[in-house]
Write an enzyme that holds these catalytic residues in place. Structure first.
Site, short mmCIF file in Angstrom:
data_model
loop_
_atom_site.label_atom_id
_atom_site.label_comp_id
_atom_site.label_asym_id
_atom_site.label_seq_id
_atom_site.Cartn_x
_atom_site.Cartn_y
_atom_site.Cartn_z
N TRP A 10 0.82 -1.22 0.00
CA TRP A 10 0.00 0.00 0.00
C TRP A 10 0.86 1.27 0.00
CZ3 TRP A 10 -4.54 -1.08 4.02
CH2 TRP A 10 -5.26 -2.20 3.58
N LYS A 11 2.16 1.12 0.22
CA LYS A 11 3.07 2.27 0.27
C LYS A 11 2.54 3.32 1.25
CE LYS A 11 4.66 1.01 -4.29
NZ LYS A 11 5.26 1.41 -5.56
N SER A 213 3.61 -2.19 -12.01
CA SER A 213 2.40 -1.99 -12.79
C SER A 213 1.63 -3.28 -13.07
CB SER A 213 2.70 -1.25 -14.10
OG SER A 213 3.28 0.01 -13.82
N GLY A 234 1.42 -2.68 -6.31
CA GLY A 234 1.32 -1.36 -5.71
C GLY A 234 -0.05 -0.77 -5.93
N GLY A 235 -0.14 0.13 -6.91
CA GLY A 235 -1.38 0.87 -7.17
C GLY A 235 -2.66 0.04 -7.19
#
Ligand code: 13P
Length: 251
Positions: A10-11, A213, A234-235
């Site tokens: 989730w950074k 990605s 990630g995103g």
């Protein structure tokens, strides 16, 4: 057979409320999945509320970093023992943002990895080349160097706790995913290196995730590569629908 392992990084995102609803949403959608190992890695401050929201589901949680000392005068740092104390399972070590934004060295990453294993955590060791390094034909050299230094002094028994994540830096957060051929090529090279550093059975056993990605639309293709055993997302891990769709694809 290596069990697929999909983790969400989730950074530095979410809030108290967003973390809670993301975790609960995932439990509803994929909490019962048993054929894929699943984890989310929220920011430190939300670990415990996410742990509570995940409850007894099959989704584990991990931290995004760890310090190598057990305790003491290290202002701002969190130890493996503290993470274990709150029942944390995984920890990301050597993420490219920590290497290239925060300035972590391979030596520091190696100490963190070792401390994580000693503390009973399962570290995810991230490696990957910069765009200019790939362009210069240095991908293998960079990744081999990061792995040799990152795993220095980690014996055969201890390395079994480790997952490797290959995250080409140019693919992170850019929407520019490595092709499945590019990913497979580096993953196969990593597995060969693990066989050299340890032995063939360790190389066959350790899981190598791809990150950069990764999203629902490229999950099937990436996961079809024989040496891609999972994803570090990630995103797309910040959206219940996307992360769930990825897990269901792999399931
Ligand atoms: P993105 O999936 O947002 O590219 O991030 C990948 C990553 O850095 C996971 O650790």
């Amino acid at each position: 057979m290596r069990k697929p392992f999909i983790a969400g990084n989730w950074k530095m995102n979410t809030s108290h409320q967003a973390a809670k609803s993301l975790a609960s949403g995932l439990v509803d959608q994929i909490g019962n999945v048993t054929t894929v190992d699943m984890a989310v890695c929220p920011p430190f401050v939300y670990l415990q509320l996410v742990a509570k929201a995940l409850g007894s589901s099959n989704i584990a949680f991990g931290a995004q970093d760890v310090y190598f000392e057990r305790n003491g005068a290290f202002t701002g740092e969190i130890s493996a023992e503290m993470l274990k104390d709150i029942c944390c399972t995984y920890v990301i070590v050597g993420h490219s943002e920590r290497r290239h934004v925060i300035g972590e060295t391979d030596e520091l990453i190696n100490k963190k990895l070792s401390a994580a294993i000693n503390g009973g955590l399962l570290p995810i060791l991230c490696v990957g080349e910069l765009h200019e390094e790939r362009e210069a034909g240095k991908t293998d050299e960079v990744v081999v160097n990061q792995l040799k230094k990152g795993l220095a002094g980690i014996c055969k028994e201890r390395v079994q706790a480790v997952t490797i994540a290959y995250e080409p830096v140019w693919a992170i957060g850019t929407g520019k995913t490595a092709t499945s051929d590019q990913a497979q090529e580096v993953h196969a090279m990593i597995r060969k290196l693990l066989a050299e550093m340890y032995d063939e059975s360790i190389a066959q056993e350790l899981r190598i995730q791809y990150g950069g990605s990764a999203k629902p639309s490229n999950t099937a293709e990436l996961m079809a590569c024989p040496d891609v055993d999972g994803l570090l997302v990630g995103g797309a891990s910040l959206k219940v629908e996307d992360f769930s769709a990825m897990i269901k694809t792999v399931e």
